[in-house]
Design a protein around this motif. Structure first.
Motif, PDB file in Angstrom:
ATOM      1  N   GLY A 103      31.479  32.990  18.792  1.00 38.33           N
ATOM      2  CA  GLY A 103      32.874  32.590  18.838  1.00 38.33           C
ATOM      3  C   GLY A 103      33.047  31.121  19.166  1.00 38.33           C
ATOM      4  O   GLY A 103      33.917  30.444  18.608  1.00 38.33           O
ATOM      5  N   ARG A 104      32.217  30.601  20.105  1.00 39.45           N
ATOM      6  CA  ARG A 104      32.316  29.184  20.449  1.00 39.45           C
ATOM      7  C   ARG A 104      31.985  28.305  19.249  1.00 39.45           C
ATOM      8  O   ARG A 104      32.619  27.285  19.010  1.00 39.45           O
ATOM      9  N   TRP A 105      30.973  28.705  18.467  1.00 37.50           N
ATOM     10  CA  TRP A 105      30.586  27.934  17.294  1.00 37.50           C
ATOM     11  C   TRP A 105      31.711  27.948  16.255  1.00 37.50           C
ATOM     12  O   TRP A 105      32.057  26.922  15.678  1.00 37.50           O
TER      13      TRP A 105
ATOM     14  N   ARG B 241      19.704  29.682  19.715  1.00 39.98           N
ATOM     15  CA  ARG B 241      18.858  30.097  20.842  1.00 39.98           C
ATOM     16  C   ARG B 241      19.165  31.533  21.239  1.00 39.98           C
ATOM     17  O   ARG B 241      18.247  32.326  21.516  1.00 39.98           O
ATOM     18  N   HIS B 242      20.467  31.855  21.270  1.00 38.02           N
ATOM     19  CA  HIS B 242      20.880  33.214  21.632  1.00 38.02           C
ATOM     20  C   HIS B 242      20.321  34.230  20.628  1.00 38.02           C
ATOM     21  O   HIS B 242      19.808  35.283  21.016  1.00 38.02           O
ATOM     22  N   GLN B 243      20.399  33.899  19.337  1.00 35.94           N
ATOM     23  CA  GLN B 243      19.890  34.806  18.317  1.00 35.94           C
ATOM     24  C   GLN B 243      18.379  34.936  18.408  1.00 35.94           C
ATOM     25  O   GLN B 243      17.831  36.028  18.206  1.00 35.94           O
TER      26      GLN B 243
ATOM     27  N   THR C  36      27.101  24.146  20.094  1.00 40.39           N
ATOM     28  CA  THR C  36      27.351  25.585  20.027  1.00 40.39           C
ATOM     29  C   THR C  36      26.471  26.250  18.974  1.00 40.39           C
ATOM     30  O   THR C  36      26.054  27.388  19.136  1.00 40.39           O
ATOM     31  N   ARG C  37      26.186  25.520  17.861  1.00 33.65           N
ATOM     32  CA  ARG C  37      25.277  26.070  16.863  1.00 33.65           C
ATOM     33  C   ARG C  37      23.878  26.243  17.459  1.00 33.65           C
ATOM     34  O   ARG C  37      23.228  27.271  17.271  1.00 33.65           O
ATOM     35  N   ASP C  38      23.419  25.206  18.189  1.00 33.24           N
ATOM     36  CA  ASP C  38      22.103  25.314  18.823  1.00 33.24           C
ATOM     37  C   ASP C  38      22.079  26.445  19.840  1.00 33.24           C
ATOM     38  O   ASP C  38      21.094  27.176  19.949  1.00 33.24           O
ATOM     39  N   SER C  39      23.195  26.566  20.596  1.00 38.07           N
ATOM     40  CA  SER C  39      23.270  27.650  21.575  1.00 38.07           C
ATOM     41  C   SER C  39      23.231  29.004  20.884  1.00 38.07           C
ATOM     42  O   SER C  39      22.561  29.939  21.348  1.00 38.07           O
TER      43      SER C  39
END
Length: 481
Positions: free
Chosen positions: A50-52, A229-231, A223-226
């Motif tokens: 959602g942030r991305w 990383r999350h994925q 946010t894309r990098d986050s």
């Protein structure tokens, strides 16, 4: 950007109607993007996806705002500004900057540095961008680096040198510090202006305040990098959970005989059904074990949670279950020990389970349950759930006791045990009675099966392709006739 001293003809203004149409389309698109940002993205501070998405919408809005501002300038032109008007615009700009946005119409300015006369010309917008008082006058090329970040000064120097000495176009970005201490990111594009001899007479440049644009791009990137990383973490955890589950659950395929060679042995088969989307690895388990005294242990159960935490708790519980069963602990007492194990474990989890101990010499099944659906008995073309025994969820309370029941099986009887994930659908979990009814409706097919493996196929065909939520296990045991 062609040198303006060599223009073959005066620049012609665009047709007003064409610009008006572009402005209308841009504003409509801007409103649509903003509606998406407000209505579909929402507040997603705890959701990387959602942030991305929200950052992408913000970036799109900034691009459209800039486009709209440029079209407005193209349509109206720059009005003459008095000193009072400039003061009002500067105050509005600083107020907007403090709020993190900045005036749209003041994001683009221009400058020209004449090398022959040492004259410098700045547009009003450039004064606004850099927060410089027009009374102080424009800055020379030698003075300009003094307001640029020290780390970015070599870039500006190289750009200006390339332009003045080698006649190269300027295209670069650097950070500038305003007198009020605010930092603005400025994109500078320009070209040398040549005299009739082909020598550099002056340098002309357009400077654009891209602070908000870069902030939005940085937010998108972060946010894309986050999200990536999350994925990656999710994929890694899922792989570990799958590997742990495969290592813990029985590895046998097809039907097994417990004990082998006995005329009253049980033919046993089981199956694990992953969640329909394959994303969630839960704590569902099944087990079948030959015990030293000739009896057999059968069990299915479920632990709360998903992923590595659930599978590691499952591994702990199955290890304890097998150890106590081999030591001769009966099902009721076994459940009490498992309850105490989960209640005192540092891995907080609740569990449900049903365990059976089958004695082939007497065909007696001794069983106990802990907050779990009771086993189903199929005999002579009919089916029924066994009477529910007292027993709370494992780990729910300390010192719980578990009722133990007994049942004598007959040749050809089929015993079905399952986790409640088998009948949990998108419309909500089904209660035990409804789930039992769906299973007992398979009585004719189950009692007519040749072996336990065929019985598992019957159940999976009925429940495996439905709209289940989560994973599930089913175990079928058939008394040899």
């Amino acid at each position: 950007m062609p040198p303006h001293v060599f223009a073959d003809r005066p620049a012609q203004p665009p047709e007003r109607g064409a610009v008006d149409a572009l402005i209308t389309r841009t504003r409509r698109l801007r409103g649509d993007v903003d509606a998406v940002r407000q209505d579909t993205v929402g507040d997603a501070d705890d959701d990387p996806q959602g942030r991305w998405q929200r950052a992408l919408c913000d970036l799109a809005v900034h691009h459209l705002d800039d486009l709209g501002a440029h079209l407005d300038q193209l349509k109206e032109g720059l009005p003459p500004a008095t000193a009072d008007a400039f003061a009002d615009e500067l105050a509005a700009y600083e107020a907007d900057s403090a709020a993190g946005s900045g005036s749209l119409l003041s994001r683009v300015g221009s400058a020209e540095w004449n090398l022959l006369t040492d004259e410098v010309s700045w547009s009003d917008e450039l004064y606004q961008i850099l927060g410089r008082d027009p009374a102080a006058g424009p800055m020379s090329l030698d003075e300009l680096p003094s307001v640029v970040f020290a780390e970015d000064q070599p870039l500006l120097t190289a750009m200006v040198t390339d332009c003045l000495v080698d006649g190269r176009p300027i295209d670069g970005e650097f950070r500038m510090v305003r007198p009020d201490g605010r930092v603005r990111t400025v994109h500078m594009m320009g070209e040398p202006v040549l005299d009739s001899d082909g020598s550099t007479a002056s340098m002309w440049a357009v400077l654009r305040d891209v602070s908000e644009l870069r902030r939005s791009q940085r937010a998108v990137r972060e946010t894309r990098d986050s999200l990536q990383r999350h994925q990656h973490i999710e994929r890694t955890e899922r792989r570990l959970a799958v590997e742990m589950q495969e290592a813990v659950l029985p590895s046998w395929r097809g039907s097994l005989q417990f004990p082998p060679g006995s005329p009253t042995s049980l033919d046993v088969a089981a199956h694990y059904l992953p969640s329909p989307d394959g994303a969630l690895i839960g704590g569902e388990w099944y087990d079948a074990l030959q015990l030293p005294d000739g009896a057999s242990l059968l069990g299915v159960g479920d632990l709360t949670g998903h992923g590595v935490a659930a599978t590691s708790s499952m591994a702990m519980l199955l290890g304890a279950l097998r150890g106590m069963a081999v030591a001769g602990v009966r099902p009721g007492q076994l459940m009490a020990h498992l309850n105490r194990l989960l209640d005192t474990s540092t891995q907080s989890a609740l569990g449900s389970a049903v365990c059976c101990r089958y004695d082939p010499t007497t065909r007696v099944v001794t069983w106990a349950q802990a907050g779990h659906p009771a086993p189903l008995l199929f005999r002579d073309g009919t089916g029924r759930a066994l009477s529910r025994l007292d027993g709370v969820l494992l780990g729910a309370t300390s010192g719980a006791s578990y009722e133990q029941g007994e049942l004598t099986l007959q040749p050809g009887d089929v015993l079905v045990m399952h986790t409640d994930g088998l009948t949990r659908t998108s419309s909500g979990p089904q209660d035990a009675e409804v789930a039992a009814d769906r299973l007992t409706a398979l009585a004719a097919r189950l009692t007519g099966t040749r072996d336990a493996q065929e019985g598992v196929r019957v159940v999976v065909e009925e429940f495996g392709q439905g709209e289940r939520q989560g994973d599930a296990c089913v175990l079928v045991a058939k008394v040899n006739a």
